[in-house]
Design a protein around this motif. Structure first.
Motif, short mmCIF file in Angstrom:
data_model
loop_
_atom_site.label_atom_id
_atom_site.label_comp_id
_atom_site.label_asym_id
_atom_site.label_seq_id
_atom_site.Cartn_x
_atom_site.Cartn_y
_atom_site.Cartn_z
N ASP A 168 -4.66 3.55 -3.39
CA ASP A 168 -3.91 4.60 -4.07
C ASP A 168 -3.41 4.17 -5.44
OD1 ASP A 168 -4.29 6.37 -2.01
OD2 ASP A 168 -2.32 6.09 -1.12
N PHE A 169 -3.35 2.87 -5.70
CA PHE A 169 -2.90 2.37 -7.00
C PHE A 169 -3.97 2.55 -8.07
CE2 PHE A 169 0.09 0.00 -4.31
CZ PHE A 169 1.27 0.32 -4.96
N ASN A 170 -5.16 3.00 -7.70
CA ASN A 170 -6.25 3.16 -8.65
C ASN A 170 -6.26 4.51 -9.35
OD1 ASN A 170 -7.29 0.59 -8.17
ND2 ASN A 170 -8.44 1.31 -6.40
N SER A 171 -5.34 5.40 -8.97
CA SER A 171 -5.30 6.71 -9.63
C SER A 171 -3.85 7.19 -9.67
CB SER A 171 -6.14 7.73 -8.88
OG SER A 171 -5.55 8.06 -7.64
N LEU A 172 -3.58 8.00 -10.66
CA LEU A 172 -2.24 8.59 -10.78
C LEU A 172 -1.92 9.44 -9.56
CD1 LEU A 172 0.33 9.05 -12.38
CD2 LEU A 172 -0.85 10.89 -13.60
N GLU A 173 -2.89 10.18 -9.08
CA GLU A 173 -2.68 11.03 -7.90
C GLU A 173 -2.32 10.18 -6.68
OE1 GLU A 173 -5.43 11.26 -9.88
OE2 GLU A 173 -4.87 13.10 -10.92
N VAL B 255 -0.86 7.20 -6.66
CA VAL B 255 0.50 6.68 -6.81
C VAL B 255 1.51 7.78 -6.55
CG1 VAL B 255 2.16 5.70 -8.47
CG2 VAL B 255 -0.18 4.82 -8.38
N MET B 256 1.22 8.98 -6.99
CA MET B 256 2.12 10.11 -6.73
C MET B 256 2.24 10.37 -5.23
SD MET B 256 1.03 12.58 -9.92
CE MET B 256 1.81 14.02 -9.26
N ARG B 257 1.14 10.22 -4.50
CA ARG B 257 1.20 10.38 -3.03
C ARG B 257 2.11 9.33 -2.40
NH1 ARG B 257 -4.18 11.52 -3.49
NH2 ARG B 257 -4.79 9.38 -3.04
#
Length: 142
Positions: A62-67, A69-71
């Motif tokens: 999840d750290f590979n995309s802004l979405e 990280v938002m999750r």
């Protein structure tokens, strides 16, 4: 305790550290609690205590995309951990600024705007201090 109440407590505690840096940078209590790193280390320990049971360690992708990280930050406990992360690091940087300025014999009045910027905008305060205050002094005065 719920994350909202802990948020209020942690914010108040961090603010106390900042007040010491702003108004009593050379006081014994400031040296023992803030300049020693104790305050930031306690926040770091709290960060770990909050994050460890609430973070999905299988979600490193999840750290590979802004979405992604938002999750991660949709969980109030993980969001609180992220906030404590900011509080710990910003206070550490503020303490370094005060100690560095003192070693360079810089007026505390020149440092206060940098501390306020660090308190509100983290890296902006560090940039302000290094670019304006620290850079303006001869490098041999450390």
């Amino acid at each position: 305790m719920d994350p909202h109440r802990l948020f209020t407590i942690v914010n108040s505690a961090a603010l106390a550290g900042w007040v010491l840096l702003w108004f009593a940078p050379r006081a014994r209590v400031t040296r023992r609690l803030v300049h020693s790193g104790l305050f930031s280390l306690l926040l770091a320990a709290l960060y770990l205590a909050i994050l460890a049971p609430n973070f999905d360690f299988g979600s490193f992708d999840d750290f590979n995309s802004l979405e992604g990280v938002m999750r991660l930050f949709q969980n109030p406990w993980v969001m609180l951990a992220g906030w404590v992360h900011y509080l710990a690091f910003d206070l550490w940087v503020g303490s370094w600024i005060v100690r560095d300025a003192e070693a360079r014999q810089t007026s505390h009045w020149a440092v206060i705007p940098c501390l306020l910027a660090t308190f509100m905008f983290g890296p902006v305060g560090l940039l302000l201090y290094v670019a304006l205050v620290r850079r303006a002094l001869p490098s041999g005065r450390a």
